[in-house]
Design an enzyme around this catalytic site. Structure first.
Site, PDB file in Angstrom:
ATOM      1  N   GLY A   1       0.810  -1.209   0.000  1.00 16.86           N
ATOM      2  CA  GLY A   1       0.000   0.000   0.000  1.00 16.86           C
ATOM      3  C   GLY A   1       0.843   1.258   0.000  1.00 16.86           C
ATOM      4  CB  THR A   2       3.848   2.245   1.951  1.00 17.12           C
ATOM      5  OG1 THR A   2       3.173   2.097   3.198  1.00 17.12           O
ATOM      6  CG2 THR A   2       4.782   3.440   2.019  1.00 17.12           C
ATOM      7  CB  ILE A   3       5.138   0.181  -2.831  1.00 14.96           C
ATOM      8  CG1 ILE A   3       6.260  -0.281  -1.890  1.00 14.96           C
ATOM      9  CG2 ILE A   3       5.638   0.193  -4.274  1.00 14.96           C
ATOM     10  CD1 ILE A   3       6.712  -1.703  -2.129  1.00 14.96           C
TER      11      ILE A   3
ATOM     12  CD  GLU B   1      -6.179   1.581   0.025  1.00 16.37           C
ATOM     13  OE1 GLU B   1      -7.371   1.946   0.106  1.00 16.37           O
ATOM     14  OE2 GLU B   1      -5.451   1.445   1.019  1.00 16.37           O
TER      15      GLU B   1
END
Length: 299
Positions: A68-70, A271
């Site tokens: 998700g951060t990537i 997501e």
């Protein structure tokens, strides 16, 4: 490494108290490397920090977290239209780290940091859904998506990627397929799908190789559909090869259109996105990423 330019690390807030990471950064700073660190707290922070990285003039923005951060950092980077965008570095700190793992990023923090700062920057693809939402790794639909979105956070924290498998086995009684139609270049399929994987990368859900031949610099997306009773191959790393299993359908295209008579949900790098119509297209060479020279995702 003192001659390498400055980097900015965007760190997921869940890893802010990671003591080994603090020590690794301190050691690199002692070697003369300039590393700015910013911690995310809420949605939109990654975009703001990428904007700050441009003002600071850093050449690399490092995503410290999971898929998700990537996704957030890479999405912010490809929106840069003026000038050369900083390269993306990867520091896997999430639950599953599917993209970083399949790209061959070292698990050791010090080695991953050095690669993120000094590795060769290669042009790689991304993908966009409905002209709005992007993913760098994979879009998954069907039963697998429900498992990854419903797995309890405490279970993920305790067991990592294995938690998805355990929760999936616990939910076998809820197994229902999604009816849909999928079109692509020289591809058309219609039927009931248990699991759908559309990959720029190869694995999702904590290590499941849904698109085992995908490459991130070939201008194509790989598609794999599990039909009939073939849920277990999706959960157990695809034990049966697609060439001798009629319930596993593969395809490759620069785009795919998906239509469903009812609402279905795709998981885009963690997501969820729900709807009945999806247009998914590859964005060739969308950003530069610092990768190992033997990265298995490069052609």
């Amino acid at each position: 490494m003192a001659n390498f330019p400055a980097s900015l690390l965007i760190l997921n807030g869940k890893s802010a108290d990671n003591q080994p990471l603090r020590e690794a950064i301190t050691l690199l700073r002692d070697e003369g490397i300039q590393i700015h660190v910013r911690v995310t707290w809420e949605k939109g922070d990654a975009q703001r920090y990428v904007d700050e990285a441009r003002r600071l003039g850093v050449e690399t923005v490092i995503a410290g977290g999971g898929d998700g951060t990537i996704n957030e950092v890479s999405t912010a980077l490809i929106q840069i239209r003026d000038g050369v965008a900083p390269a993306l570095g990867l520091l896997p700190l999430g639950t599953a780290n599917d993209f970083a793992t399949s790209a061959g990023i070292p698990e050791a923090l010090d080695k991953a940091l050095k690669l993120a700062i000094a590795g060769n920057a290669m042009e790689i693809d991304m993908a966009m859904v409905n002209d709005k939402t992007c993913f760098i790794n994979m879009a998954t639909g069907g039963f697998g998506t429900r498992i990854t979105t419903e797995t309890p956070e405490k279970l993920k924290a305790a067991l990592g990627g294995v938690s998805y498998l355990i929760h999936g086995l616990m939910r076998m009684d809820t197994l229902t397929p999604d009816r849909c139609e999928i079109r692509g270049e020289n591809f058309h399929w219609q039927g009931d799908a248990l699991v759908i994987g559309i990959g720029n990368g190869r694995q999702a859900g904590g290590g499941q190789q849904l698109c085992p031949t995908a490459l991130i610099n070939d201008g194509l997306l790989q598609l794999r559909i599990f039909t009939g009773e073939e849920l277990l191959p999706a959960l157990f790393s695809t034990l049966t090869q697609s060439d001798d299993n009629p319930n596993i359908i593969d395809g490759a295209s620069a785009w795919f259109d998906i239509h469903a008579p009812h609402e279905i949900t795709f998981n885009l790098d963690g997501e969820p996105l729900s709807g009945q119509e999806f247009h998914i297209e590859v964005l060739p060479g969308a950003l530069r990423c610092r990768l190992p020279p033997d990265c298995p995702l490069l052609r």
